[in-house]
Design a protein around this motif. Structure first.
Motif, PDB file in Angstrom:
ATOM      1  N   GLY A 172       5.837   9.477  10.204  1.00 38.40           N
ATOM      2  CA  GLY A 172       4.615  10.612  10.355  1.00 38.40           C
ATOM      3  C   GLY A 172       3.221   9.792  10.079  1.00 38.40           C
ATOM      4  N   GLU A 173       3.176   8.897   9.214  1.00 40.13           N
ATOM      5  CA  GLU A 173       2.031   7.998   9.064  1.00 40.13           C
ATOM      6  C   GLU A 173       1.858   7.122  10.201  1.00 40.13           C
ATOM      7  OE1 GLU A 173       3.174   9.015   4.500  1.00 40.13           O
ATOM      8  OE2 GLU A 173       4.053   9.218   6.471  1.00 40.13           O
ATOM      9  N   TRP A 174       2.954   6.579  10.519  1.00 40.11           N
ATOM     10  CA  TRP A 174       2.981   5.345  11.551  1.00 40.11           C
ATOM     11  C   TRP A 174       2.549   5.890  12.904  1.00 40.11           C
ATOM     12  CZ3 TRP A 174       7.346   5.107  15.312  1.00 40.11           C
ATOM     13  CH2 TRP A 174       7.150   4.106  16.368  1.00 40.11           C
ATOM     14  N   GLY A 241      13.226   1.386   9.029  1.00 38.07           N
ATOM     15  CA  GLY A 241      13.269   0.623   7.701  1.00 38.07           C
ATOM     16  C   GLY A 241      11.857   0.007   7.592  1.00 38.07           C
ATOM     17  N   ARG A 242      11.181  -0.864   8.755  1.00 43.38           N
ATOM     18  CA  ARG A 242      10.116  -1.394   8.387  1.00 43.38           C
ATOM     19  C   ARG A 242       9.010  -0.526   8.514  1.00 43.38           C
ATOM     20  NH1 ARG A 242      10.529  -6.201  13.170  1.00 43.38           N
ATOM     21  NH2 ARG A 242      12.245  -7.305  12.321  1.00 43.38           N
ATOM     22  N   ILE A 243       9.033   0.486   9.043  1.00 43.73           N
ATOM     23  CA  ILE A 243       7.870   1.768   9.030  1.00 43.73           C
ATOM     24  C   ILE A 243       7.867   2.262   7.726  1.00 43.73           C
ATOM     25  CG2 ILE A 243       7.376   3.883   9.775  1.00 43.73           C
ATOM     26  CD1 ILE A 243       8.568   3.301  12.599  1.00 43.73           C
ATOM     27  N   ASP A 244       8.840   2.514   7.039  1.00 45.31           N
ATOM     28  CA  ASP A 244       8.877   3.134   5.760  1.00 45.31           C
ATOM     29  C   ASP A 244       8.410   2.078   4.617  1.00 45.31           C
ATOM     30  OD1 ASP A 244       9.892   5.577   6.760  1.00 45.31           O
ATOM     31  OD2 ASP A 244      11.895   5.261   5.673  1.00 45.31           O
ATOM     32  N   GLN A 245       8.728   0.783   5.027  1.00 47.79           N
ATOM     33  CA  GLN A 245       8.359  -0.450   3.837  1.00 47.79           C
ATOM     34  C   GLN A 245       6.966  -0.331   3.988  1.00 47.79           C
ATOM     35  OE1 GLN A 245       9.898  -4.249   5.382  1.00 47.79           O
ATOM     36  NE2 GLN A 245       8.484  -5.467   4.071  1.00 47.79           N
ATOM     37  N   HIS A 246       6.338  -0.551   5.113  1.00 42.33           N
ATOM     38  CA  HIS A 246       4.758  -0.659   5.210  1.00 42.33           C
ATOM     39  C   HIS A 246       3.972   0.534   4.951  1.00 42.33           C
ATOM     40  CE1 HIS A 246       5.779  -4.767   6.419  1.00 42.33           C
ATOM     41  NE2 HIS A 246       6.359  -4.307   7.480  1.00 42.33           N
ATOM     42  N   PHE A 247       4.382   1.710   5.783  1.00 41.04           N
ATOM     43  CA  PHE A 247       3.710   2.689   6.140  1.00 41.04           C
ATOM     44  C   PHE A 247       3.788   3.947   4.677  1.00 41.04           C
ATOM     45  CE2 PHE A 247       2.946   1.039   9.852  1.00 41.04           C
ATOM     46  CZ  PHE A 247       1.712   1.375  10.300  1.00 41.04           C
ATOM     47  N   GLY A 248       4.620   3.598   3.801  1.00 41.95           N
ATOM     48  CA  GLY A 248       4.890   4.316   2.670  1.00 41.95           C
ATOM     49  C   GLY A 248       3.747   3.756   1.655  1.00 41.95           C
ATOM     50  N   THR A 285      -7.101   9.862   8.134  1.00 43.17           N
ATOM     51  CA  THR A 285      -5.835  10.441   8.503  1.00 43.17           C
ATOM     52  C   THR A 285      -4.878  10.104   7.492  1.00 43.17           C
ATOM     53  OG1 THR A 285      -6.463  10.023  10.988  1.00 43.17           O
ATOM     54  CG2 THR A 285      -4.067   9.983  10.158  1.00 43.17           C
ATOM     55  N   LEU A 286      -4.759   9.047   6.706  1.00 46.51           N
ATOM     56  CA  LEU A 286      -3.729   8.822   5.592  1.00 46.51           C
ATOM     57  C   LEU A 286      -3.604   9.943   4.700  1.00 46.51           C
ATOM     58  CD1 LEU A 286      -1.209   7.026   5.216  1.00 46.51           C
ATOM     59  CD2 LEU A 286      -2.876   5.922   3.659  1.00 46.51           C
ATOM     60  N   GLU A 287      -4.887  10.359   4.166  1.00 49.94           N
ATOM     61  CA  GLU A 287      -5.027  11.245   3.276  1.00 49.94           C
ATOM     62  C   GLU A 287      -4.813  12.597   3.757  1.00 49.94           C
ATOM     63  OE1 GLU A 287      -6.472  12.943  -0.387  1.00 49.94           O
ATOM     64  OE2 GLU A 287      -6.475  10.760   0.047  1.00 49.94           O
ATOM     65  N   GLN A 288      -4.956  12.840   5.076  1.00 54.16           N
ATOM     66  CA  GLN A 288      -4.723  14.196   5.655  1.00 54.16           C
ATOM     67  C   GLN A 288      -2.943  14.343   5.873  1.00 54.16           C
ATOM     68  OE1 GLN A 288      -4.732  14.258   9.981  1.00 54.16           O
ATOM     69  NE2 GLN A 288      -4.112  16.179  10.403  1.00 54.16           N
ATOM     70  N   LEU A 289      -2.449  13.347   6.244  1.00 53.14           N
ATOM     71  CA  LEU A 289      -1.108  13.455   6.261  1.00 53.14           C
ATOM     72  C   LEU A 289      -0.424  13.714   4.869  1.00 53.14           C
ATOM     73  CD1 LEU A 289       1.235  13.021   8.389  1.00 53.14           C
ATOM     74  CD2 LEU A 289      -1.258  12.703   9.127  1.00 53.14           C
ATOM     75  N   ARG A 290      -0.826  12.825   3.915  1.00 55.76           N
ATOM     76  CA  ARG A 290      -0.287  12.966   2.441  1.00 55.76           C
ATOM     77  C   ARG A 290      -0.595  14.229   1.844  1.00 55.76           C
ATOM     78  NH1 ARG A 290       0.282   7.153   1.063  1.00 55.76           N
ATOM     79  NH2 ARG A 290       1.482   6.433   2.649  1.00 55.76           N
ATOM     80  N   ARG A 291      -1.638  14.853   2.010  1.00 54.67           N
ATOM     81  CA  ARG A 291      -1.958  16.211   1.672  1.00 54.67           C
ATOM     82  C   ARG A 291      -1.119  17.210   2.248  1.00 54.67           C
ATOM     83  NH1 ARG A 291      -8.261  17.304  -0.183  1.00 54.67           N
ATOM     84  NH2 ARG A 291      -8.630  15.304  -1.360  1.00 54.67           N
ATOM     85  N   ALA A 292      -0.913  17.019   3.533  1.00 55.79           N
ATOM     86  CA  ALA A 292      -0.262  18.176   4.603  1.00 55.79           C
ATOM     87  C   ALA A 292       1.181  18.299   4.096  1.00 55.79           C
ATOM     88  CB  ALA A 292      -0.480  17.838   6.073  1.00 55.79           C
ATOM     89  N   ARG A 293       1.644  17.100   3.600  1.00 58.12           N
ATOM     90  CA  ARG A 293       3.283  17.215   3.442  1.00 58.12           C
ATOM     91  C   ARG A 293       3.545  18.484   2.477  1.00 58.12           C
ATOM     92  NH1 ARG A 293       4.154  11.760   3.449  1.00 58.12           N
ATOM     93  NH2 ARG A 293       4.974  11.743   5.484  1.00 58.12           N
TER      94      ARG A 293
END
Length: 371
Positions: A172-174, A241-248, A285-293
């Motif tokens: 989702g972050e990606w 895997g790469r997405i999670d590695q970076h965008f987490g 946007t990153l703050e939005q996604l993290r809060r929305a979870r």
């Protein structure tokens, strides 16, 4: 009694038909890729509210009108040229647009009858907002799904925080930060679509909805399922895997540093995309996604209404990141927005948090009625 059609106000930009128990809606602004105007949002809301209460209507199907001789589009989003002109003119219709659009998104997610979206072609931004809440999301090989708002200095609204944060891992972050477009196979794999129908079969499916017997909601759903095929293989570029590695990682600066350090082709291409976006709105946007979870849909939409207010009012007129992004993409088309700040390293935590400070008391919030 037979079902009734409410009066529509968009001058043909939304078409409505009734066949038996089925209400069929066509977005009819093909020259603009069926981008949503305020009048269209009002028509969609009127239709759904009326049909929700009408026992003669048991199911609803929504599709986008095709362009003669060109690839299809379900809905390319909201009318960004309107956003630009209304923001510069200080028109209250801009506030009405977002309040009513988000209320429509909530209505669709909570619609008690089967609501089926035929997501053929471009499905972006506001198009995702009117399709992700569908009970049945129908994709084709022509489907192109994206939340590309960071490209114009905005953020993935219309409930984007809610449905993107439900994607597996940090996909989702990606999707939110890059605006990357995905096809049918990826969309189904990531929970953003349900079934696949070949484009060649869509005319027969639509004809069945318009002319075939539609006697019950079950029959409407069965009409879709008769045309369902195996979805295409998942695009390996999803690279979970790469997405999670970076965008987490914890913040945008860390994500970009990680991509740069990885140095492979995919990482560097992704980094190049992020470097074109508004650094401030990437951080928002990153703050939005993290809060929305951890939010309900209603809570997320109220948060997004706060954020979008600040997109146009924290820095008003041409100083707005969103107005500048739209100018560069769609008005002057120079593709060189002047972002402020220009570097992610210069975005402060205080600048980001200002977007999440609601300008309304809870009892005065324009979306206070959503539950």
């Amino acid at each position: 009694m037979p079902a009734q059609l409410p009066a529509l106000q968009s001058n043909g930009q939304v078409l409505a038909e009734i066949n038996g128990c089925l209400g069929l809606i066509t977005l009819n602004r093909p020259e603009a890729l069926n981008a949503l105007s305020l009048a269209m949002i009002r028509d969609l809301s009127s239709l759904l509210k009326a049909w929700a209460l009408d026992p003669a209507i048991e199911a609803v199907v929504i599709l986008g009108a095709a362009r003669m001789g060109k690839s299809p589009a379900f809905c390319a989003g909201g009318d960004i040229r309107f956003f630009h002109s209304a923001a510069l003119a200080g028109e209250s219709a801009l506030d009405d647009f977002f309040t009513e659009e988000y209320a429509l998104n909530h209505l669709i997610h909570n619609f008690a009858k089967p609501y089926i979206a035929l997501m053929d072609g471009v499905v972006m931004g506001g198009g995702m907002g009117i399709s992700q809440g569908a009970k049945l999301r129908v994709l084709t090989e022509g489907s192109k799904l994206a939340m590309p708002e960071t490209h114009i200095g905005l953020f993935p609204d219309v409930g984007g925080g809610y449905f993107l944060s439900q994607c597996p891992g940090h996909v989702g972050e990606w999707l939110a930060l890059t605006g990357h477009a995905i096809g049918a196979g990826d969309a189904i794999e990531l929970g953003l679509g349900d079934v696949y129908v070949r484009s060649a079969a869509m005319p027969a499916l639509i004809e069945a909805f318009r002319q075939g017997e539609q006697s019950s909601a079950e029959h409407v759903v069965a009409t879709v399922m008769e045309h369902v095929d195996l979805a295409p293989a998942v695009d390996p570029k999803t690279l979970r895997g790469r997405i999670d590695q970076h965008f987490g990682l914890s913040d945008v600066a860390a994500i970009m540093a990680s991509l740069e350090a990885a140095g492979d082709e995919w990482a560097l291409q992704t980094l190049a995309v992020l470097r074109k976006r508004s650094p401030l709105m990437l951080a928002v946007t990153l703050e939005q996604l993290r809060r929305a979870r951890s939010m309900s849909l209603a809570e997320d939409l109220r948060m997004e209404r706060d954020i979008v207010h600040h997109c146009f009012h924290l820095r008003s007129g041409a100083r707005s990141e969103t107005v500048e992004g739209i100018r560069a993409l769609a008005i002057d088309k120079d593709h060189h927005p002047c972002w402020l700040p220009a570097r992610i390293e210069d975005v402060s935590r205080e600048q980001v948090l200002a977007f999440f400070d609601s300008p309304w008391a809870p009892e005065q919030h324009p979306l206070r009625a959503l539950s």
